[in-house]
Design a protein around this motif. Sequence first.
Motif, mmCIF file in Angstrom:
data_model
loop_
_atom_site.group_PDB
_atom_site.id
_atom_site.type_symbol
_atom_site.label_atom_id
_atom_site.label_comp_id
_atom_site.label_asym_id
_atom_site.label_seq_id
_atom_site.Cartn_x
_atom_site.Cartn_y
_atom_site.Cartn_z
ATOM 1 N N LEU A 118 64.079 54.985 42.399
ATOM 2 C CA LEU A 118 65.105 54.002 42.731
ATOM 3 C C LEU A 118 66.310 54.131 41.806
ATOM 4 O O LEU A 118 66.164 54.166 40.589
ATOM 5 C CB LEU A 118 64.516 52.596 42.622
ATOM 6 C CG LEU A 118 65.409 51.449 43.085
ATOM 7 C CD1 LEU A 118 65.688 51.574 44.573
ATOM 8 C CD2 LEU A 118 64.764 50.100 42.769
ATOM 9 N N GLY A 119 67.481 54.270 42.397
ATOM 10 C CA GLY A 119 68.707 54.346 41.618
ATOM 11 C C GLY A 119 68.970 55.691 40.965
ATOM 12 O O GLY A 119 69.894 55.814 40.155
ATOM 13 N N GLN A 120 68.177 56.681 41.313
ATOM 14 C CA GLN A 120 68.310 58.007 40.720
ATOM 15 C C GLN A 120 68.593 59.057 41.784
ATOM 16 O O GLN A 120 68.409 58.820 42.977
ATOM 17 C CB GLN A 120 67.029 58.385 39.975
ATOM 18 C CG GLN A 120 66.591 57.389 38.934
ATOM 19 C CD GLN A 120 67.505 57.349 37.749
ATOM 20 O OE1 GLN A 120 67.951 58.391 37.257
ATOM 21 N NE2 GLN A 120 67.831 56.151 37.266
ATOM 22 N N PHE A 143 78.788 52.884 39.158
ATOM 23 C CA PHE A 143 79.027 51.890 40.199
ATOM 24 C C PHE A 143 80.533 51.709 40.366
ATOM 25 O O PHE A 143 81.276 51.734 39.379
ATOM 26 C CB PHE A 143 78.392 50.545 39.847
ATOM 27 C CG PHE A 143 76.897 50.582 39.731
ATOM 28 C CD1 PHE A 143 76.301 50.740 38.488
ATOM 29 C CD2 PHE A 143 76.087 50.458 40.845
ATOM 30 C CE1 PHE A 143 74.925 50.788 38.372
ATOM 31 C CE2 PHE A 143 74.708 50.502 40.738
ATOM 32 C CZ PHE A 143 74.122 50.663 39.495
ATOM 33 N N LEU A 144 80.969 51.507 41.614
ATOM 34 C CA LEU A 144 82.378 51.300 41.894
ATOM 35 C C LEU A 144 82.512 50.403 43.117
ATOM 36 O O LEU A 144 81.950 50.706 44.176
ATOM 37 C CB LEU A 144 83.090 52.632 42.124
ATOM 38 C CG LEU A 144 84.594 52.580 42.350
ATOM 39 C CD1 LEU A 144 85.296 51.952 41.148
ATOM 40 C CD2 LEU A 144 85.135 53.986 42.602
ATOM 41 N N SER A 145 83.240 49.314 42.949
ATOM 42 C CA SER A 145 83.491 48.398 44.050
ATOM 43 C C SER A 145 84.998 48.192 44.165
ATOM 44 O O SER A 145 85.625 47.736 43.203
ATOM 45 C CB SER A 145 82.793 47.056 43.809
ATOM 46 O OG SER A 145 83.057 46.162 44.883
ATOM 47 N N THR A 162 85.429 50.667 54.866
ATOM 48 C CA THR A 162 84.103 50.075 54.635
ATOM 49 C C THR A 162 82.989 51.053 54.988
ATOM 50 O O THR A 162 81.926 51.034 54.376
ATOM 51 C CB THR A 162 83.938 48.788 55.446
ATOM 52 O OG1 THR A 162 84.170 49.065 56.830
ATOM 53 C CG2 THR A 162 84.911 47.712 54.976
ATOM 54 N N GLY A 163 83.240 51.951 55.918
ATOM 55 C CA GLY A 163 82.240 52.940 56.297
ATOM 56 C C GLY A 163 81.984 53.998 55.235
ATOM 57 O O GLY A 163 81.040 54.785 55.358
ATOM 58 N N ASP A 164 82.825 54.015 54.202
ATOM 59 C CA ASP A 164 82.610 54.968 53.103
ATOM 60 C C ASP A 164 81.560 54.462 52.120
ATOM 61 O O ASP A 164 81.150 55.204 51.213
ATOM 62 C CB ASP A 164 83.917 55.205 52.339
ATOM 63 C CG ASP A 164 84.973 55.890 53.182
ATOM 64 O OD1 ASP A 164 86.176 55.625 52.967
ATOM 65 O OD2 ASP A 164 84.606 56.689 54.071
ATOM 66 N N THR A 165 81.145 53.234 52.273
ATOM 67 C CA THR A 165 80.134 52.659 51.378
ATOM 68 C C THR A 165 78.869 53.500 51.385
ATOM 69 O O THR A 165 78.399 53.926 52.441
ATOM 70 C CB THR A 165 79.812 51.221 51.797
ATOM 71 O OG1 THR A 165 80.965 50.405 51.585
ATOM 72 C CG2 THR A 165 78.652 50.651 50.999
ATOM 73 N N GLY A 166 78.336 53.764 50.195
ATOM 74 C CA GLY A 166 77.108 54.543 50.098
ATOM 75 C C GLY A 166 76.915 55.094 48.699
ATOM 76 O O GLY A 166 77.693 54.810 47.787
ATOM 77 N N GLY A 190 74.161 59.861 40.729
ATOM 78 C CA GLY A 190 74.882 59.284 41.855
ATOM 79 C C GLY A 190 75.881 58.213 41.455
ATOM 80 O O GLY A 190 75.806 57.627 40.382
ATOM 81 N N THR A 191 76.824 57.985 42.356
ATOM 82 C CA THR A 191 77.794 56.899 42.229
ATOM 83 C C THR A 191 77.600 55.960 43.407
ATOM 84 O O THR A 191 77.697 56.382 44.563
ATOM 85 C CB THR A 191 79.238 57.431 42.238
ATOM 86 O OG1 THR A 191 79.468 58.201 41.058
ATOM 87 C CG2 THR A 191 80.237 56.285 42.315
ATOM 88 N N HIS A 192 77.293 54.696 43.078
ATOM 89 C CA HIS A 192 77.120 53.687 44.121
ATOM 90 C C HIS A 192 78.495 53.120 44.451
ATOM 91 O O HIS A 192 79.097 52.438 43.624
ATOM 92 C CB HIS A 192 76.185 52.590 43.642
ATOM 93 C CG HIS A 192 74.786 53.059 43.391
ATOM 94 N ND1 HIS A 192 73.774 52.926 44.322
ATOM 95 C CD2 HIS A 192 74.225 53.679 42.316
ATOM 96 C CE1 HIS A 192 72.654 53.437 43.818
ATOM 97 N NE2 HIS A 192 72.893 53.902 42.624
#
Lengths: 112, 112
Positions: free
Chosen positions: A39-41, B10-12, B81-85, B105-107
């Motif tokens: 998870l998260g990796q 993380f990026l919002s 919004t569809g780029d979320t992932g 990864g980058t959330h």
Amino acid sequence: EAGVVQSPRYKIIEKKQPVAFWCNPISGHNTLYWYLQNLGQGPELLIRYENEEAVDDSQLPKDRFSAERLKGVDSTLKIQPAELGDSAVYLCASSFEGYEQFFGPGTRLTVL
Amino acid sequence: TQLLEQSPQFLSIQEGENLTVYCNSSSVFSSLQWYRQEPGEGPVLLVTVVTGGEVKKLKRLTFQFGDARKDSSLHITAAQTGDTGLYLCAGAEGGGADGLTFGKGTHLIIQP
């Protein structure tokens, strides 16, 4: 063209029980990979097959994990016995001559 | 073992804004791939870069491979919004069918 198929999609078992995951790669892809994703990796490679030969299994915990790809097409990954820390997503990927890897949807394993 | 560091983790941001995600390593990779992963699914390949300095565009996404083949970036213009992932970079150490080394990864969350 059908993608990489994995089953089951979800599996819940109690610790010490055995579990098996199945993967059918994209038709014609000679290389098959199993990855583990916590998870998260990001995914981590467990084993790589070239046709029916396991050419890289250095990251596979061989005391409890095993894998096979008997006819060089589909593959099975087994855990026996499962431990709580094995809860993760198990991803299968395939490629033709290794250039680009295509992933299946994964099997989410929960060990209680 | 080669490591890939991704930033930010993380990026919002708001819809319509631009963003850049980075993937860095101290090691050289023969190729680097970017994947996008949605919850409950496997990673989906977006692009493969092979040549140092290479730039590839996929609609609003621009991918760049560093001159020394140690780093890469993903730039999204006018995010939707569809780029979320979850965006994952993955490097291949050698040629051929080696298993990939993934970053964490980058959330990315794009808010309407």
